[in-house]
Design a protein around this motif. Structure first.
Motif, PDB file in Angstrom:
ATOM      1  N   GLN A 174       0.805  -1.223   0.000  1.00  0.00           N
ATOM      2  CA  GLN A 174       0.000   0.000   0.000  1.00  0.00           C
ATOM      3  C   GLN A 174       0.840   1.277   0.000  1.00  0.00           C
ATOM      4  O   GLN A 174       0.385   2.317  -0.479  1.00  0.00           O
ATOM      5  CB  GLN A 174      -0.991   0.017   1.158  1.00  0.00           C
ATOM      6  CG  GLN A 174      -0.397  -0.083   2.536  1.00  0.00           C
ATOM      7  CD  GLN A 174      -1.476  -0.177   3.612  1.00  0.00           C
ATOM      8  OE1 GLN A 174      -2.409   0.612   3.650  1.00  0.00           O
ATOM      9  NE2 GLN A 174      -1.348  -1.155   4.494  1.00  0.00           N
ATOM     10  N   PHE A 175       2.086   1.219   0.502  1.00  0.00           N
ATOM     11  CA  PHE A 175       2.898   2.436   0.482  1.00  0.00           C
ATOM     12  C   PHE A 175       3.302   2.820  -0.938  1.00  0.00           C
ATOM     13  O   PHE A 175       3.664   3.967  -1.191  1.00  0.00           O
ATOM     14  CB  PHE A 175       4.143   2.294   1.356  1.00  0.00           C
ATOM     15  CG  PHE A 175       4.798   3.619   1.669  1.00  0.00           C
ATOM     16  CD1 PHE A 175       4.253   4.470   2.619  1.00  0.00           C
ATOM     17  CD2 PHE A 175       5.921   4.040   0.986  1.00  0.00           C
ATOM     18  CE1 PHE A 175       4.829   5.705   2.892  1.00  0.00           C
ATOM     19  CE2 PHE A 175       6.513   5.278   1.257  1.00  0.00           C
ATOM     20  CZ  PHE A 175       5.961   6.108   2.210  1.00  0.00           C
ATOM     21  N   LEU A 176       3.195   1.878  -1.866  1.00  0.00           N
ATOM     22  CA  LEU A 176       3.466   2.206  -3.266  1.00  0.00           C
ATOM     23  C   LEU A 176       2.487   3.263  -3.761  1.00  0.00           C
ATOM     24  O   LEU A 176       2.854   4.146  -4.548  1.00  0.00           O
ATOM     25  CB  LEU A 176       3.358   0.949  -4.141  1.00  0.00           C
ATOM     26  CG  LEU A 176       3.713   1.119  -5.618  1.00  0.00           C
ATOM     27  CD1 LEU A 176       5.188   1.473  -5.800  1.00  0.00           C
ATOM     28  CD2 LEU A 176       3.393  -0.166  -6.385  1.00  0.00           C
ATOM     29  N   THR A 236      12.195   4.178  -7.734  1.00  0.00           N
ATOM     30  CA  THR A 236      13.375   4.951  -8.127  1.00  0.00           C
ATOM     31  C   THR A 236      13.082   6.441  -8.131  1.00  0.00           C
ATOM     32  O   THR A 236      13.851   7.248  -7.583  1.00  0.00           O
ATOM     33  CB  THR A 236      13.869   4.513  -9.514  1.00  0.00           C
ATOM     34  OG1 THR A 236      14.262   3.138  -9.464  1.00  0.00           O
ATOM     35  CG2 THR A 236      15.066   5.348  -9.955  1.00  0.00           C
ATOM     36  N   ASP A 237      11.965   6.818  -8.743  1.00  0.00           N
ATOM     37  CA  ASP A 237      11.603   8.240  -8.821  1.00  0.00           C
ATOM     38  C   ASP A 237      11.368   8.822  -7.432  1.00  0.00           C
ATOM     39  O   ASP A 237      11.769   9.959  -7.148  1.00  0.00           O
ATOM     40  CB  ASP A 237      10.357   8.427  -9.686  1.00  0.00           C
ATOM     41  CG  ASP A 237      10.626   8.211 -11.162  1.00  0.00           C
ATOM     42  OD1 ASP A 237      11.810   8.096 -11.547  1.00  0.00           O
ATOM     43  OD2 ASP A 237       9.656   8.149 -11.945  1.00  0.00           O
ATOM     44  N   CYS A 252       2.504  11.060  -4.096  1.00  0.00           N
ATOM     45  CA  CYS A 252       3.523  12.100  -3.884  1.00  0.00           C
ATOM     46  C   CYS A 252       4.163  12.505  -5.205  1.00  0.00           C
ATOM     47  O   CYS A 252       4.351  13.693  -5.486  1.00  0.00           O
ATOM     48  CB  CYS A 252       4.605  11.593  -2.935  1.00  0.00           C
ATOM     49  SG  CYS A 252       4.139  11.554  -1.204  1.00  0.00           S
ATOM     50  N   LEU A 253       4.484  11.511  -6.015  1.00  0.00           N
ATOM     51  CA  LEU A 253       5.130  11.789  -7.299  1.00  0.00           C
ATOM     52  C   LEU A 253       4.205  12.532  -8.246  1.00  0.00           C
ATOM     53  O   LEU A 253       4.666  13.329  -9.078  1.00  0.00           O
ATOM     54  CB  LEU A 253       5.614  10.493  -7.938  1.00  0.00           C
ATOM     55  CG  LEU A 253       6.854   9.879  -7.286  1.00  0.00           C
ATOM     56  CD1 LEU A 253       7.089   8.466  -7.818  1.00  0.00           C
ATOM     57  CD2 LEU A 253       8.095  10.746  -7.536  1.00  0.00           C
ATOM     58  N   SER A 275       6.368  -0.838 -10.323  1.00  0.00           N
ATOM     59  CA  SER A 275       6.785  -0.408  -8.985  1.00  0.00           C
ATOM     60  C   SER A 275       8.244   0.031  -8.946  1.00  0.00           C
ATOM     61  O   SER A 275       8.595   0.944  -8.190  1.00  0.00           O
ATOM     62  CB  SER A 275       6.550  -1.534  -7.978  1.00  0.00           C
ATOM     63  OG  SER A 275       7.254  -2.702  -8.360  1.00  0.00           O
ATOM     64  N   ALA A 276       9.103  -0.599  -9.732  1.00  0.00           N
ATOM     65  CA  ALA A 276      10.526  -0.245  -9.722  1.00  0.00           C
ATOM     66  C   ALA A 276      10.728   1.196 -10.171  1.00  0.00           C
ATOM     67  O   ALA A 276      11.536   1.934  -9.589  1.00  0.00           O
ATOM     68  CB  ALA A 276      11.320  -1.197 -10.619  1.00  0.00           C
TER      69      ALA A 276
END
Length: 251
Positions: A76-78, A193-194, A84-85, A188-189
């Motif tokens: 869920q933090f994804l 990274t971002d 945010c991004l 997700s990767a």
């Protein structure tokens, strides 16, 4: 999940767009990607009960309701990272300089807060069944008073011009949609990274406080569960959840 004008609920005043969204979920059949936009919030909320204060009719305060597809609760933090991004991307579009993400979900410009989020998930078994993501973005506010004047800013203060809120609202929804699609596609990767690259004080030795003690540490990233990874001077690493650690610069 594209946002549709017919699924945008516009309010003049509300206690909190997130609370309004919760009531909708409890009492009505809600369409995926429903958005609640308010000109004024009388009881805007931040993480863990903190207060979000915004002048009426000058900023963007809204919530988005989403129904993720078989999204495991462990990831869920994804979603937090993606939201945010989306604001990070949005601010970059309008040429706001020196933007960073202060873990877990504040956006800073030159170290001053310009945006914050409150994300509330409903869980059924191993999966998220609904997500309410509340956004507050300082747009045209000029004055934050003596208490917040040194720690808050707005797009208007950064660019010395007034912005069209409707134009910005459309653009931020586009940014949210793009990042959410990355989540749905399993990218997700890329998101990880971002997010890490945008972290405030990443790889900088700074003063923190935890358990009522100050210490020097260096942020090295965020775990999949959303824990902040801080390297200590002896080379060991510690992991913190929200509210366990404080950035002394914001004391």
């Amino acid at each position: 999940m594209p946002f549709s004008a017919e699924h945008i609920i516009r309010l003049d005043t509300v206690d909190s767009t997130n609370m309004f969204a919760q009531e909708l979920l409890l009492n009505h059949n809600v369409v995926n990607s429903t958005v609640i936009l308010s000109q004024n919030q009388t009881s805007g909320r931040g993480q863990r009960g903190s207060v979000w204060i915004a002048e009426p009719c000058t900023n963007l305060t809204f919530s988005v309701i989403l129904f993720p597809t078989k999204f495991n609760v462990s990831k869920q933090f994804l979603l937090n990272k993606a939201f945010c991004l989306s604001v990070y991307d949005f601010l970059k579009i309008y040429d706001i300089k020196n933007v960073s993400i202060k873990w877990p979900n504040d956006l800073l410009v030159n170290g001053k807060k310009i945006s914050g989020m409150l994300i509330e998930n409903a869980i059924k078994g191993e999966y998220l069944c609904s997500v309410i993501a509340g956004f507050g973005i300082n747009v045209n506010q000029n004055n934050f008073g003596s208490a917040l004047g040194n720690i808050a800013t707005s797009m208007r203060l950064e660019q010395a011009k007034k912005f069209n809120l409707e134009e910005l609202f459309s653009e931020i929804l586009n940014c949210i949609e793009k990042r959410y699609q990355q989540v749905e596609k399993g990218e997700s990767a890329l998101i990880d990274t971002d997010f890490n690259n945008a972290l405030f004080q990443l790889n900088e030795w700074c003063v923190f406080e935890a358990n009522n003690k100050e210490f020097i540490g260096c942020i090295r990233g965020v775990t999949e569960l959303g824990q902040l990874i801080v390297e200590l001077q002896d080379g060991t690493k510690q992991f913190f959840v929200n509210k366990e650690i404080r950035f002394k610069i914001f004391s």
